[in-house]
Design a protein around this motif. Structure first.
Motif, PDB file in Angstrom:
ATOM      1  N   PHE A  34       0.832  -1.207   0.000  1.00  0.00           N
ATOM      2  CA  PHE A  34       0.000   0.000   0.000  1.00  0.00           C
ATOM      3  C   PHE A  34       0.868   1.259   0.000  1.00  0.00           C
ATOM      4  CE2 PHE A  34      -2.278   3.375   2.233  1.00  0.00           C
ATOM      5  CZ  PHE A  34      -3.402   3.496   1.418  1.00  0.00           C
ATOM      6  N   CYS A  35       1.849   1.284   0.898  1.00  0.00           N
ATOM      7  CA  CYS A  35       2.716   2.473   0.988  1.00  0.00           C
ATOM      8  C   CYS A  35       3.536   2.662  -0.289  1.00  0.00           C
ATOM      9  CB  CYS A  35       3.635   2.365   2.202  1.00  0.00           C
ATOM     10  SG  CYS A  35       2.783   2.572   3.766  1.00  0.00           S
ATOM     11  N   LYS A  36       4.035   1.570  -0.849  1.00  0.00           N
ATOM     12  CA  LYS A  36       4.867   1.653  -2.061  1.00  0.00           C
ATOM     13  C   LYS A  36       4.031   1.982  -3.292  1.00  0.00           C
ATOM     14  CE  LYS A  36       8.422   0.783  -4.842  1.00  0.00           C
ATOM     15  NZ  LYS A  36       8.334   1.842  -5.826  1.00  0.00           N
ATOM     16  N   GLU A  37       2.968   1.237  -3.511  1.00  0.00           N
ATOM     17  CA  GLU A  37       2.205   1.348  -4.753  1.00  0.00           C
ATOM     18  C   GLU A  37       1.168   2.469  -4.737  1.00  0.00           C
ATOM     19  OE1 GLU A  37       3.116  -0.314  -7.395  1.00  0.00           O
ATOM     20  OE2 GLU A  37       4.579  -1.503  -6.286  1.00  0.00           O
ATOM     21  N   VAL A  38       0.501   2.679  -3.613  1.00  0.00           N
ATOM     22  CA  VAL A  38      -0.567   3.679  -3.551  1.00  0.00           C
ATOM     23  C   VAL A  38      -0.035   5.038  -3.117  1.00  0.00           C
ATOM     24  CG1 VAL A  38      -2.776   4.279  -2.454  1.00  0.00           C
ATOM     25  CG2 VAL A  38      -2.321   1.905  -3.130  1.00  0.00           C
ATOM     26  N   LEU A  39       0.770   5.032  -2.054  1.00  0.00           N
ATOM     27  CA  LEU A  39       1.274   6.300  -1.522  1.00  0.00           C
ATOM     28  C   LEU A  39       2.572   6.746  -2.179  1.00  0.00           C
ATOM     29  CD1 LEU A  39       0.491   5.756   2.277  1.00  0.00           C
ATOM     30  CD2 LEU A  39      -0.912   6.912   0.543  1.00  0.00           C
ATOM     31  N   GLY A  40       3.254   5.823  -2.881  1.00  0.00           N
ATOM     32  CA  GLY A  40       4.486   6.171  -3.586  1.00  0.00           C
ATOM     33  C   GLY A  40       5.703   6.343  -2.699  1.00  0.00           C
ATOM     34  N   PHE A  41       5.673   5.737  -1.508  1.00  0.00           N
ATOM     35  CA  PHE A  41       6.812   5.835  -0.595  1.00  0.00           C
ATOM     36  C   PHE A  41       7.972   4.984  -1.106  1.00  0.00           C
ATOM     37  CE2 PHE A  41       4.107   6.620   3.506  1.00  0.00           C
ATOM     38  CZ  PHE A  41       3.708   7.838   3.007  1.00  0.00           C
ATOM     39  N   SER A  46       8.593   2.052   3.281  1.00  0.00           N
ATOM     40  CA  SER A  46       7.382   1.227   3.242  1.00  0.00           C
ATOM     41  C   SER A  46       7.571  -0.063   4.040  1.00  0.00           C
ATOM     42  CB  SER A  46       7.017   0.896   1.794  1.00  0.00           C
ATOM     43  OG  SER A  46       6.748   2.065   1.062  1.00  0.00           O
TER      44      SER A  46
END
Length: 132
Positions: A34-41, A46
């Motif tokens: 979620f953090c990597k793919e959706v939020l772009g962290f 992430s």
């Protein structure tokens, strides 16, 4: 007879640990993606966030359901030990993630599974020794 009971208890404990660990992994992995793919962290951030959130769940479940926590030890001491070993586990995770993704260019989702397996063994051994 006593050895058989101890073996059965250990088997049940390993099963419970695996079940709780599986749920913690789903939380960890889900937050990572979620953090990597959706939020772009960043992948490492992430991974750290996912790991940290899953640690809280894992602590509560481990103390309540998996391990026969030594009540002679204070709850704060147990929690501190759990956090110390979790931080070491996080460092192992981050190291494996860094080497696997940045140095070896493997997919972060595959590297995370490998890191989880390594840290799971570390977690069971340290928690068994220090919490019980």
């Amino acid at each position: 007879m006593i050895n058989k009971l101890k073996n059965n208890k250990l088997f049940l404990q390993i099963f419970k640990f695996g079940f709780v660990g599986g749920l913690a992994f789903l939380i960890d992995y889900g937050v990572l993606i979620f953090c990597k793919e959706v939020l772009g962290f960043n992948v490492l951030l992430s991974a750290a966030l996912g790991f940290s959130i899953s640690v809280v769940f894992n602590y509560i479940a481990s103390v309540k359901w998996v391990f026969d926590v030594d009540e002679a030890k204070s709850k704060s001491k147990n929690f501190i030990l759990f956090i110390i070993f979790s931080i070491i586990g996080l460092l192992l995770t981050e190291l494996i993630m860094y080497i696997g993704t940045d140095k070896l260019s493997f997919n972060y989702m595959i590297v995370k599974i490998i890191a989880t397996a390594v840290v799971m063994v570390f977690n069971f051994i340290t928690r068994k020794i220090f919490l019980e």
